[in-house]
Scaffold this active site. Sequence first.
Site, PDB file in Angstrom:
ATOM      1  N   LEU A   1      14.688 -22.086  -2.633  1.00  0.00           N
ATOM      2  CA  LEU A   1      13.276 -21.681  -2.570  1.00  0.00           C
ATOM      3  C   LEU A   1      13.122 -20.178  -2.397  1.00  0.00           C
ATOM      4  O   LEU A   1      12.147 -19.584  -2.835  1.00  0.00           O
ATOM      5  CB  LEU A   1      12.578 -22.393  -1.404  1.00  0.00           C
ATOM      6  CG  LEU A   1      12.445 -23.913  -1.501  1.00  0.00           C
ATOM      7  CD1 LEU A   1      11.894 -24.479  -0.195  1.00  0.00           C
ATOM      8  CD2 LEU A   1      11.550 -24.302  -2.677  1.00  0.00           C
TER       9      LEU A   1
ATOM     10  N   GLU B   1      15.254 -16.332  -0.487  1.00  0.00           N
ATOM     11  CA  GLU B   1      16.336 -15.744   0.289  1.00  0.00           C
ATOM     12  C   GLU B   1      15.819 -14.543   1.046  1.00  0.00           C
ATOM     13  O   GLU B   1      15.050 -13.739   0.525  1.00  0.00           O
ATOM     14  CB  GLU B   1      17.487 -15.324  -0.627  1.00  0.00           C
ATOM     15  CG  GLU B   1      18.690 -14.753   0.119  1.00  0.00           C
ATOM     16  CD  GLU B   1      19.847 -14.425  -0.821  1.00  0.00           C
ATOM     17  OE1 GLU B   1      20.892 -13.967  -0.304  1.00  0.00           O
ATOM     18  OE2 GLU B   1      19.694 -14.633  -2.037  1.00  0.00           O
TER      19      GLU B   1
ATOM     20  N   GLY C   1      16.629 -11.956   4.961  1.00  0.00           N
ATOM     21  CA  GLY C   1      17.662 -11.367   5.785  1.00  0.00           C
ATOM     22  C   GLY C   1      18.433 -12.399   6.579  1.00  0.00           C
ATOM     23  O   GLY C   1      19.609 -12.211   6.890  1.00  0.00           O
ATOM     24  N   PHE C   2      17.789 -13.505   6.947  1.00  0.00           N
ATOM     25  CA  PHE C   2      18.439 -14.560   7.725  1.00  0.00           C
ATOM     26  C   PHE C   2      19.414 -15.351   6.860  1.00  0.00           C
ATOM     27  O   PHE C   2      20.523 -15.659   7.269  1.00  0.00           O
ATOM     28  CB  PHE C   2      17.362 -15.494   8.292  1.00  0.00           C
ATOM     29  CG  PHE C   2      17.898 -16.688   9.035  1.00  0.00           C
ATOM     30  CD1 PHE C   2      18.123 -16.614  10.401  1.00  0.00           C
ATOM     31  CD2 PHE C   2      18.179 -17.876   8.384  1.00  0.00           C
ATOM     32  CE1 PHE C   2      18.614 -17.706  11.102  1.00  0.00           C
ATOM     33  CE2 PHE C   2      18.671 -18.972   9.064  1.00  0.00           C
ATOM     34  CZ  PHE C   2      18.891 -18.886  10.438  1.00  0.00           C
ATOM     35  N   GLY C   3      19.002 -15.712   5.672  1.00  0.00           N
ATOM     36  CA  GLY C   3      19.821 -16.540   4.798  1.00  0.00           C
ATOM     37  C   GLY C   3      18.979 -17.136   3.696  1.00  0.00           C
ATOM     38  O   GLY C   3      17.903 -16.635   3.377  1.00  0.00           O
TER      39      GLY C   3
ATOM     40  N   VAL D   1      16.871 -20.354   1.784  1.00  0.00           N
ATOM     41  CA  VAL D   1      16.032 -21.505   2.103  1.00  0.00           C
ATOM     42  C   VAL D   1      16.057 -22.462   0.916  1.00  0.00           C
ATOM     43  O   VAL D   1      15.829 -22.052  -0.234  1.00  0.00           O
ATOM     44  CB  VAL D   1      14.580 -21.078   2.403  1.00  0.00           C
ATOM     45  CG1 VAL D   1      13.733 -22.295   2.785  1.00  0.00           C
ATOM     46  CG2 VAL D   1      14.550 -20.042   3.521  1.00  0.00           C
TER      47      VAL D   1
ATOM     48  N   LYS E   1      16.579 -23.874   6.060  1.00  0.00           N
ATOM     49  CA  LYS E   1      17.037 -22.484   6.105  1.00  0.00           C
ATOM     50  C   LYS E   1      18.460 -22.449   6.643  1.00  0.00           C
ATOM     51  O   LYS E   1      18.748 -22.962   7.728  1.00  0.00           O
ATOM     52  CB  LYS E   1      16.116 -21.652   6.992  1.00  0.00           C
ATOM     53  CG  LYS E   1      16.433 -20.157   6.993  1.00  0.00           C
ATOM     54  CD  LYS E   1      15.596 -19.398   8.009  1.00  0.00           C
ATOM     55  CE  LYS E   1      14.147 -19.309   7.599  1.00  0.00           C
ATOM     56  NZ  LYS E   1      13.380 -18.429   8.532  1.00  0.00           N
TER      57      LYS E   1
ATOM     58  N   ASP F   1       7.200  -9.216  13.295  1.00  0.00           N
ATOM     59  CA  ASP F   1       7.573  -9.132  11.874  1.00  0.00           C
ATOM     60  C   ASP F   1       6.475  -9.731  11.000  1.00  0.00           C
ATOM     61  O   ASP F   1       6.754 -10.499  10.079  1.00  0.00           O
ATOM     62  CB  ASP F   1       8.905  -9.832  11.636  1.00  0.00           C
ATOM     63  CG  ASP F   1       9.590  -9.364  10.346  1.00  0.00           C
ATOM     64  OD1 ASP F   1       9.256  -8.262   9.869  1.00  0.00           O
ATOM     65  OD2 ASP F   1      10.454 -10.083   9.832  1.00  0.00           O
TER      66      ASP F   1
END
Length: 436
Positions: A84, A86, A88-90, A92, A116, A211
Amino acid sequence: MGNCLDSRQQADGFIIAKAHSEAPKRPDKPPPILTIPPCSEKGRTGKMPSPRSEDEILASPHLKPLLFSELKNATRNFRPDSLLGEGGFGCVYKGWLDEQTLCAAKPGCGIVVAVKKLKPQGYQGHKEWLSEVTHLGQLHHPNLVKLIGYCLEDDNRLLVYEFMARGSLENHLFKRSAQPLPWETRVKVAIDAARGLSFLHSSESQVIYRDFKASNILLDSEFNAKLSDFGLAKAGPTGDQTHVSTQVMGTHGYAAPEYVASGRLTAKCDVYSFGVVLLELLSGRRAVDKEKVGLEQKLVDWAKSFLDDKRKIFRLMDTKLGGQYPRKGALILATLGMSCVNLDSRARPPMDEVLKILEKIPSLKCVSVGSPLDKQTLPSPVSKSPRQLDLPSPITPSPVSKSPRQLDLPSPITPTSRESPLPSHMIPTGTMIIGR
């Protein structure tokens, strides 16, 4: 998930980094205790005791621990066609779970979820993952994305959310293939997002989102907006504290300038970010667009030049609106946005005040700004000092009967003592406000 303000190019925006007084990042195993103050609001669900161990956080009755193997099957082994987005975390992924057991289901069966998957990045990544579990596991509100469960197995850290069918606000505003959002939808999104932020700020123990940006505002099938990604959320100041000193994290263009310069975090930093998103909703422009040059590159700087004369407001508005918006509503929204991004954080309005103003805008009817009638009735500019400026209140209708064609067209500026929906301290210096 959230991002450090650094020189890396991420999928969710340009990020810059600056270190402050917090302890440096460590690749080793995170400490077992994470101190999170209580956070709740009367009439809402969730109160977070402090301090709480990681085990206590993960034992929340509102969250379900899920097996990595089940999530792997639910997303068809994290296949690229399930991706779905992408950040900074990873990455989805879209997946399907059985509604009762939350075990993997076949595509098209059960409930749709967003999974995620954290990129392996040591202590800092785990800290952000745990922050998200902490906040969304305890705080529940219609304008916060629902966290269904989590997975913590070996090096695998995943989060499972409700699926938001229409994706992010960022895609709807800036993706070339997206259908333009009409005025009414933009106002609705602004109101929903303001409700989410207001809830966080007015909680018993304040939460600063840190954020807030268009890519973190997700839309469901009915265009209801919800805040997502709480990896950078931070407990607000307590007692006699005026701010929280922390490492600067956020997204360039949205982060408040005083926070970037000093690392001093307050709820007014969220208000600044909200103002930037309001300007994005009005203009259809990104907070920072490096394809443009000079003053036009940064949205806040560019927008300021259109608020000194009411006749310039159409230059600020997104051309994809086709002129279909109420002039008065657009002026209120633009003025509110500029007050939110005031360089003096003390002059920015609190989110509950912002919300009250936004909730009055939908009552204003749309009039095509490009219509012949509109062009014929444009008033001449009148010089006024900042102390004389006032804003027509959307709350109190005029006792004078007006025809439908006249309702949303402002008359020439005249001195007035009517109460304004924006207090004088919220009106940016040099802003031209329109009278009825």
